[in-house]
Design a protein around this motif. Sequence first.
Motif, PDB file in Angstrom:
ATOM      1  N   THR A 451       6.947  -1.272  -9.262  1.00  0.00           N
ATOM      2  CA  THR A 451       7.212  -1.670 -10.620  1.00  0.00           C
ATOM      3  C   THR A 451       7.940  -0.427 -11.434  1.00  0.00           C
ATOM      4  OG1 THR A 451       5.254  -3.213 -11.013  1.00  0.00           O
ATOM      5  CG2 THR A 451       6.492  -2.388 -13.080  1.00  0.00           C
ATOM      6  N   TRP A 514      10.475 -10.752 -16.411  1.00  0.00           N
ATOM      7  CA  TRP A 514       9.736 -10.875 -15.049  1.00  0.00           C
ATOM      8  C   TRP A 514       8.506 -10.553 -15.073  1.00  0.00           C
ATOM      9  CZ3 TRP A 514      13.368 -11.912 -11.107  1.00  0.00           C
ATOM     10  CH2 TRP A 514      12.912 -12.158  -9.736  1.00  0.00           C
ATOM     11  N   TYR A 515       8.164  -9.222 -15.923  1.00  0.00           N
ATOM     12  CA  TYR A 515       6.744  -8.855 -15.940  1.00  0.00           C
ATOM     13  C   TYR A 515       5.927  -9.636 -16.489  1.00  0.00           C
ATOM     14  CZ  TYR A 515       2.946  -5.155 -16.984  1.00  0.00           C
ATOM     15  OH  TYR A 515       1.952  -4.710 -17.009  1.00  0.00           O
ATOM     16  N   GLY A 518       4.927 -12.477 -14.545  1.00  0.00           N
ATOM     17  CA  GLY A 518       4.025 -12.182 -13.449  1.00  0.00           C
ATOM     18  C   GLY A 518       4.622 -12.488 -12.075  1.00  0.00           C
ATOM     19  N   ILE A 519       6.146 -12.370 -12.032  1.00  0.00           N
ATOM     20  CA  ILE A 519       6.834 -12.470 -10.953  1.00  0.00           C
ATOM     21  C   ILE A 519       6.789 -11.673  -9.849  1.00  0.00           C
ATOM     22  CG2 ILE A 519       8.921 -13.731  -9.804  1.00  0.00           C
ATOM     23  CD1 ILE A 519       9.814 -14.483 -12.540  1.00  0.00           C
ATOM     24  N   PRO A 520       6.421 -11.845  -8.562  1.00  0.00           N
ATOM     25  CA  PRO A 520       6.539 -10.881  -7.569  1.00  0.00           C
ATOM     26  C   PRO A 520       7.776 -10.112  -7.631  1.00  0.00           C
ATOM     27  CG  PRO A 520       5.392 -12.759  -6.796  1.00  0.00           C
ATOM     28  CD  PRO A 520       6.054 -13.277  -7.684  1.00  0.00           C
ATOM     29  N   GLY A 524       5.022 -10.053  -1.243  1.00  0.00           N
ATOM     30  CA  GLY A 524       3.727  -9.685  -1.446  1.00  0.00           C
ATOM     31  C   GLY A 524       3.445  -8.284  -2.205  1.00  0.00           C
ATOM     32  N   VAL A 525       4.526  -8.065  -3.363  1.00  0.00           N
ATOM     33  CA  VAL A 525       4.464  -7.152  -4.066  1.00  0.00           C
ATOM     34  C   VAL A 525       4.356  -7.557  -5.493  1.00  0.00           C
ATOM     35  CG1 VAL A 525       5.825  -5.002  -5.039  1.00  0.00           C
ATOM     36  CG2 VAL A 525       5.696  -5.775  -2.488  1.00  0.00           C
ATOM     37  N   PRO A 526       3.175  -7.646  -6.004  1.00  0.00           N
ATOM     38  CA  PRO A 526       2.912  -8.112  -7.401  1.00  0.00           C
ATOM     39  C   PRO A 526       3.463  -7.149  -8.444  1.00  0.00           C
ATOM     40  CG  PRO A 526       0.770  -6.888  -6.698  1.00  0.00           C
ATOM     41  CD  PRO A 526       1.705  -7.303  -5.577  1.00  0.00           C
ATOM     42  N   VAL A 527       4.153  -7.503  -9.670  1.00  0.00           N
ATOM     43  CA  VAL A 527       4.711  -6.766 -10.585  1.00  0.00           C
ATOM     44  C   VAL A 527       3.574  -5.990 -11.477  1.00  0.00           C
ATOM     45  CG1 VAL A 527       4.765  -8.459 -12.391  1.00  0.00           C
ATOM     46  CG2 VAL A 527       6.564  -6.584 -12.291  1.00  0.00           C
ATOM     47  N   ARG A 528       2.567  -6.503 -11.451  1.00  0.00           N
ATOM     48  CA  ARG A 528       1.450  -6.048 -11.999  1.00  0.00           C
ATOM     49  C   ARG A 528      -0.083  -6.084 -11.574  1.00  0.00           C
ATOM     50  NH1 ARG A 528       1.389  -9.709 -17.466  1.00  0.00           N
ATOM     51  NH2 ARG A 528       1.335 -11.813 -16.430  1.00  0.00           N
TER      52      ARG A 528
END
Length: 528
Positions: A451, A514-515, A518-520, A524-528
């Motif tokens: 992020t 985007w944050y 909560g869109i990846p 496989g990479v979460p934003v938070r």
Amino acid sequence: MTDTRARNGTDEAQSRWLGPLLRVLGGIEKVGNKLPHPFWLFVILSGLLAVLSWALALAGVSAESPGDDGKTIAVRNLLSGDGIRMMVTDAVENYATFPPLATILVVMLGVAVADRTGLLSAMLRAGVARVNARWLTFALAFTGMVAHVASDAAYVVLIPLGGLAFKAVGRSPVLGVVVAFVSISAGFDASPMITPIDAVLSGLTTAAAHTVDPSVTVTPLANYFFSLASSIVLAAVITLVTEKVLARRIEAMPPEDGPGAAEGGRGDETGLGDLALREDERRGLRRAGLTLMLFAAAVVAVLAPPASPLRGKGGGIVDSPVLTGIAVVLGLLFALTGAVYGRAVGTVKTAGDIPDHMAKGLREMAPTLVLFFAISQFLAYFKWTGVGEILAVRGAELLKDAGVTGPLAFLGVLVVVTLVNFVVTSGSAQWALVGPVFVPMLMLLDVPPETTQALYRIADSCTNAMTPMSPYFVMALTFLQRYRRSAGIGTLASLTMPLALTMLVAWTLLFYAWYALGIPLGPGVPVR
């Protein structure tokens, strides 16, 4: 009469803000020209770090580790016997194990083949040739986003083609030059494709994240979803500002004799010929495209079986060797498509031509490899002293005590990096400078390193098109002067600033949306 008064009023309004702008740009140019080469900048920073570590160690500065062990982190003196021994004995290892080094070299082996055979140039030209005039601005802007795969070569190829494309449909080539330049520079870290800069940034982010968690690995695909969406949004923003603001500004410019007099005329046959693809180039692109599809099908086929050795633990895709080793996959893809294209157009006649192209491409990487040596030593010293870790812990504690939440901290990162980018325009050099502080600091606030890297992409890109410190700003100015001889730094800056600032605002809003959703950021990479 009314139109004349309105035009005069507009000119007066423009002169009111253009004068202060030119003075600010002149000041930035003077200050920036006094900065040393990035290599020496990191050598100097290493020296300053040594003095700082001595002073902090003497003062007994320390911090408590945020981990479960709760151990005390104390500053280690780089000028001590242990520090001097480390600098001498670990220099080679520091360079050899520098995360971006091997990754960028492997990717560039393939990119060099695609570049030297002419594939990348043909792709860029095909992206803007024979486009409906109504969609030309968006097509050129989006092609600029795709062109990031060619790294710095994109500037050399696409900027003059942008002028030719606009001239061919009867529009100002000045506008085409500006759109091409801004799409490459101000949108440099956004692309619908994986680019060499993704490999560099992910390697530096991984190194910075290891300060807090040595198990973290950031891949070149970490920000892919966000980068893809950003490229579309930014191309749309460039189109909107160009058509609503810049087109009118250029129309209001006084005419010139010579090359500039042809700005509004239609391109000649020579210009169209430079833009159009030859039959063998079209054939090469078709074959390269078929190779790309077959390559993608082969990757899918080998990943399809649940027991495939190219799957990750438990049959996972995200942690599969294909994604974790994406540098090898990308290098092979570029090499294959470049070789197929080269065979079609005659730039690859024997098998020996391919390693020759690779060697020539890597030769052009020499300045980057030299810079990487200085950066790798600085980062190793930074990690050894513990200064970065203590800064991260103290900074995180300060933010927590002040009640600063993630989104507010994001804004601070954006502002700092944007300002630094006016004078340190090398993306890798700047991230190597600020990443070791921001990445671990935000990790301690439960913000994933991916992020923070996405935030950096925004701040590192937009102001590239505004600062005379960028060598590509000067390059764009020379192309601009082909059509307008009187153009200077202020001319180009006045045309790029509305685009760059609007892109900065729009891109920032996209990140916050985007944050919030909560869109990846990537597979496989979460934003938070």
